[in-house]
Design an enzyme around this catalytic site. Sequence first.
Site, PDB file in Angstrom:
ATOM      1  N   GLY A  15       0.814  -1.211   0.000  1.00  0.00           N
ATOM      2  CA  GLY A  15       0.000   0.000   0.000  1.00  0.00           C
ATOM      3  C   GLY A  15       0.846   1.258   0.000  1.00  0.00           C
ATOM      4  O   GLY A  15       2.076   1.208   0.038  1.00  0.00           O
ATOM      5  N   LYS A  49       4.386  12.276  -2.560  1.00  0.00           N
ATOM      6  CA  LYS A  49       5.245  11.190  -2.085  1.00  0.00           C
ATOM      7  C   LYS A  49       6.158  11.729  -0.994  1.00  0.00           C
ATOM      8  O   LYS A  49       6.941  12.647  -1.229  1.00  0.00           O
ATOM      9  CB  LYS A  49       6.070  10.624  -3.237  1.00  0.00           C
ATOM     10  CG  LYS A  49       6.962   9.446  -2.836  1.00  0.00           C
ATOM     11  CD  LYS A  49       7.707   8.902  -4.031  1.00  0.00           C
ATOM     12  CE  LYS A  49       8.606   7.742  -3.645  1.00  0.00           C
ATOM     13  NZ  LYS A  49       9.347   7.205  -4.830  1.00  0.00           N
ATOM     14  N   ARG A  63       3.762  13.703  -7.730  1.00  0.00           N
ATOM     15  CA  ARG A  63       3.725  12.848  -8.913  1.00  0.00           C
ATOM     16  C   ARG A  63       2.369  12.980  -9.596  1.00  0.00           C
ATOM     17  O   ARG A  63       1.345  13.195  -8.946  1.00  0.00           O
ATOM     18  CB  ARG A  63       3.971  11.383  -8.526  1.00  0.00           C
ATOM     19  CG  ARG A  63       5.203  11.200  -7.653  1.00  0.00           C
ATOM     20  CD  ARG A  63       5.675   9.779  -7.625  1.00  0.00           C
ATOM     21  NE  ARG A  63       4.796   8.876  -6.912  1.00  0.00           N
ATOM     22  CZ  ARG A  63       5.103   7.591  -6.661  1.00  0.00           C
ATOM     23  NH1 ARG A  63       6.234   7.089  -7.098  1.00  0.00           N
ATOM     24  NH2 ARG A  63       4.270   6.823  -5.998  1.00  0.00           N
ATOM     25  N   ASP A 100       4.022  -4.581  -7.564  1.00  0.00           N
ATOM     26  CA  ASP A 100       3.406  -3.371  -7.019  1.00  0.00           C
ATOM     27  C   ASP A 100       4.000  -2.114  -7.645  1.00  0.00           C
ATOM     28  O   ASP A 100       3.544  -1.000  -7.342  1.00  0.00           O
ATOM     29  CB  ASP A 100       3.539  -3.324  -5.495  1.00  0.00           C
ATOM     30  CG  ASP A 100       4.985  -3.429  -5.031  1.00  0.00           C
ATOM     31  OD1 ASP A 100       5.581  -4.503  -5.241  1.00  0.00           O
ATOM     32  OD2 ASP A 100       5.525  -2.460  -4.474  1.00  0.00           O
ATOM     33  N   ASN A 101       5.010  -2.276  -8.519  1.00  0.00           N
ATOM     34  CA  ASN A 101       5.603  -1.141  -9.227  1.00  0.00           C
ATOM     35  C   ASN A 101       5.305  -1.182 -10.719  1.00  0.00           C
ATOM     36  O   ASN A 101       6.041  -0.594 -11.516  1.00  0.00           O
ATOM     37  CB  ASN A 101       7.123  -1.124  -9.016  1.00  0.00           C
ATOM     38  CG  ASN A 101       7.523  -0.844  -7.590  1.00  0.00           C
ATOM     39  OD1 ASN A 101       6.758  -0.255  -6.832  1.00  0.00           O
ATOM     40  ND2 ASN A 101       8.704  -1.273  -7.192  1.00  0.00           N
TER      41      ASN A 101
END
Length: 499
Positions: free
Chosen positions: A98, A123, A186, A262-263
Amino acid sequence: MNAPGPSASYRTDTLTFENSFAQLPPAFYTRLMPTPVPSPYLVCASTDAAQLIGLDPAEFTTDDFIQTFAGNRVPSGSIPLAAVYSGHQFGVWAGQLGDGRAILLGDVPGPASGYPTLELQLKGAGLTPYSRMGDGRAVLRSSIREFLCSEALAALGIPTTRALCVVGTDLPVMRETVETGAIATRMSPTFVRFGSFEHWYYKDRKEELKILADYVIDRFYPELRDTPNPYAAFLTEVTRRTARLIAQWQAVGFMHGVMNTDNMSILGLTIDYGPFGFMEAFDAGHICNHSDQQGRYSYRMQPGIGQWNCFALGQALLPLIGTVEDTQAALEPYKAEYQTKLDDLLHAKLGLQTKMPEDGKLVDAAFALLQANHVDFTLFFRRLGSLKIDDAAADEPLRDLVLDRPAFDAWAADYRARLKQENSDDSSRKIAMNAVNPKFVLRNYLAQIAIEKAQDKDFSEIKKLLRVLEKPFDEQPEHESYAQLPPDWASHLEVSCSS
């Protein structure tokens, strides 16, 4: 939402925020506010990225802009949240992950992005329920690297999330040593990733899996809704986009460094910049991530890992697709899509306008030459554009890159013969090759110089380097030093997952 007209510009306080992801059930995220930071200041901002959302670059110096993108002031209409997802990390199921240090502010109109809206995400904005053992913060070093590389890949024409700005703070952040904190903003049409689907599959919650798939299809792939099996069609489209993306990485020598599921973006974008690198002295086995002890994410492994990740996504979508056979069929296009895209890109890099049966051998021989001599990847292809069919003397700047001169001469003779087969013209070929072979890429040492200055609050080098990277194919003779071989000290630079 009403997008601004062609000449209109938003101020920070007039950006129109919504949050489509927040319309999903609460199980998909946690609503929370960013954690404020003391005395924020602007480190850098991208005019090109701002134009995607119609934001006036004059806003960069305003207190409202800095406070908003430090996370100190939440804009009207924003519904800040951190999303939950899971994933395979280095090939091993890692369970729930997450947004451990990222907080989504919401969507704003993206009139110039090719998508109706772009999500803005902070971020390094503080702890979330998914931070695990982390502190929820980002450091100046990694934030600058992500900012520069996001904008550099965009300028190279490679699909990527974008970076609007980096805001710094003197808040200390502990990594291997105490570092300066920062918040990077981002931008992406969505931050949904492969692991977002794996999360619900491994929890055996088909209802949530379907809700997420329907959300993504309806919002980003509406043309698939009328296909016989929209979920299979979705998997196929993501597979194709991923294959094409990685072909583009390979063609410029870009290494992501941590291709965990997850990337991986479900839109086929480069996402989650960490220990990335651009190939310098060519080695197909090069590992840009110091944490990658087994070389899983080396340059040569990226195409296969991309396919592995698509299979992981296929596994997660199996309950919706229905059968193993249909899922496998949806994944089938990967190899052909990757090879076709890479073949097209390599022909362009070599200035070949036609395709002939023996071209594969010529390409393989070129990469064997690069490998055996550890030739600088970017400089080789850029200088190759200046090769003349009938004047070997002009080869010297290119030839100087190769230790084994006879081996280069033999390959160059074969290359010239191939160019003659299609009656190639030196002048037009050079123009075409320079349009696809960049002169400037984000070499690690260039980023390091900018970072070290920024740590003393001199942000001028970031701004200068960004201007260079925004026009990677231009000659820019005034910036020739940015296109040179890296200095000896650069060989000692290392980046890891903490980067």
